[in-house]
Design a protein around this motif. Structure first.
Motif, PDB file in Angstrom:
ATOM      1  N   LEU A 126      -0.774   3.262  -2.897  1.00 27.68           N
ATOM      2  CA  LEU A 126      -1.002   5.179  -2.781  1.00 27.68           C
ATOM      3  C   LEU A 126       0.123   5.798  -2.581  1.00 27.68           C
ATOM      4  O   LEU A 126      -0.008   7.297  -2.677  1.00 27.68           O
ATOM      5  CB  LEU A 126      -1.414   4.296  -0.822  1.00 27.68           C
ATOM      6  N   ASN A 127       1.172   5.498  -2.641  1.00 26.38           N
ATOM      7  CA  ASN A 127       1.706   6.331  -3.257  1.00 26.38           C
ATOM      8  C   ASN A 127       3.327   6.260  -4.577  1.00 26.38           C
ATOM      9  O   ASN A 127       4.545   5.710  -4.533  1.00 26.38           O
ATOM     10  CB  ASN A 127       2.999   7.315  -2.024  1.00 26.38           C
ATOM     11  N   PRO A 143       4.136   0.554  -4.515  1.00 23.63           N
ATOM     12  CA  PRO A 143       3.190   0.657  -3.846  1.00 23.63           C
ATOM     13  C   PRO A 143       1.140   1.723  -4.325  1.00 23.63           C
ATOM     14  O   PRO A 143       1.473   2.534  -5.132  1.00 23.63           O
ATOM     15  CB  PRO A 143       3.614   1.414  -2.951  1.00 23.63           C
ATOM     16  N   LYS A 192      10.426   2.450  -4.396  1.00 29.12           N
ATOM     17  CA  LYS A 192       8.378   2.890  -4.425  1.00 29.12           C
ATOM     18  C   LYS A 192       8.406   2.599  -6.245  1.00 29.12           C
ATOM     19  O   LYS A 192       7.695   1.997  -6.699  1.00 29.12           O
ATOM     20  CB  LYS A 192       8.387   4.009  -4.789  1.00 29.12           C
ATOM     21  N   GLY A 206       1.327   9.788   4.540  1.00 25.26           N
ATOM     22  CA  GLY A 206       0.817   8.697   4.317  1.00 25.26           C
ATOM     23  C   GLY A 206      -0.515   8.482   5.450  1.00 25.26           C
ATOM     24  O   GLY A 206      -1.958   8.099   4.537  1.00 25.26           O
ATOM     25  N   ARG A 215      -2.848   9.777   2.232  1.00 28.05           N
ATOM     26  CA  ARG A 215      -2.985   8.416   1.910  1.00 28.05           C
ATOM     27  C   ARG A 215      -3.964   7.455   1.641  1.00 28.05           C
ATOM     28  O   ARG A 215      -5.137   7.181   0.965  1.00 28.05           O
ATOM     29  CB  ARG A 215      -2.082   8.284   1.129  1.00 28.05           C
ATOM     30  N   HIS A 271       1.874   7.599  12.211  1.00 29.30           N
ATOM     31  CA  HIS A 271       0.753   6.563  10.608  1.00 29.30           C
ATOM     32  C   HIS A 271       0.196   6.063  11.645  1.00 29.30           C
ATOM     33  O   HIS A 271      -1.954   6.152  11.496  1.00 29.30           O
ATOM     34  CB  HIS A 271       1.682   5.437  10.165  1.00 29.30           C
ATOM     35  N   TYR A 289       0.941  -1.299   0.210  1.00 30.24           N
ATOM     36  CA  TYR A 289       0.164  -0.249   0.470  1.00 30.24           C
ATOM     37  C   TYR A 289       1.236   1.287   0.049  1.00 30.24           C
ATOM     38  O   TYR A 289       0.689   2.026  -1.041  1.00 30.24           O
ATOM     39  CB  TYR A 289      -1.032   0.168   1.166  1.00 30.24           C
ATOM     40  N   TYR A 290       1.681   1.759   0.909  1.00 30.83           N
ATOM     41  CA  TYR A 290       2.257   2.826   0.775  1.00 30.83           C
ATOM     42  C   TYR A 290       4.277   1.959   1.237  1.00 30.83           C
ATOM     43  O   TYR A 290       4.052   1.351   2.250  1.00 30.83           O
ATOM     44  CB  TYR A 290       1.702   3.632   1.851  1.00 30.83           C
TER      45      TYR A 290
END
Length: 158
Positions: free
Chosen positions: A155-156, A153, A148, A82, A85, A72, A56-57
């Motif tokens: 979400l980002n 991921p 990344k 985060g 997001r 978080h 996800y992140y």
């Protein structure tokens, strides 16, 4: 993508960009409820929130307990990109929740929304590539971009 391979990517990226600053790198899998047992003191790391094969992140920090544990996992809205997001990811659920719609003020509404985010985050695994040492923010930022790019991921993404 499995937890082990996520950890391998995080370790490899951290090693590639921060090897001069990290005396050693260990991979740890934990959860929001277990992060205080998994990490002691101010610790640098790359991290990923995952669920099975879904990443996800991905992020980086010079203080895991503050960034991941308090901001978080605590769903501190506005405390980190985060959390925002995750809020956007959960927006349909938030908007359809009767408690949110029935809240009488902003503070009450924010606490209900934070609870929804915390509940979701508590269901995820957190994979950490922990650096023993003090890498600079520049190498951590490059290591995060590497992770990344490789993990993509939801979400980002890169």
């Amino acid at each position: 993508m499995g937890i082990g391979s996520v950890g391998d990517v995080l370790r490899n990226c951290l090693s590639q960009y921060c090897s001069a600053s990290c005396r050693s790198i260990k991979v740890v899998e934990t959860t929001c409820s277990g992060i205080r047992r998994a990490v002691r003191g101010k610790t640098c790391a790359l991290y990923a929130f995952t669920d099975g094969g879904i990443v996800y992140y991905v992020g980086q920090t010079t203080d895991v307990l503050r960034r991941v544990g308090r901001e978080h996992c605590g769903a501190h809205i506005g405390g980190s990109e985060g959390v925002v997001r995750f809020l956007m990811y959960l927006l349909d659920k938030v908007c359809s929740d009767q408690r949110v719609r029935g809240a009488t003020d902003v503070v009450e509404r924010e606490e209900i929304v934070a609870g929804i985010i915390r509940d979701f985050l508590s269901s995820l695994s957190i994979v950490l590539a922990v650096c023993e040492g003090e890498p600079g923010r520049e190498c951590l930022a490059r290591a995060e971009e590497c992770a990344k790019t490789r993990l993509r991921p939801r979400l980002n993404p890169p």
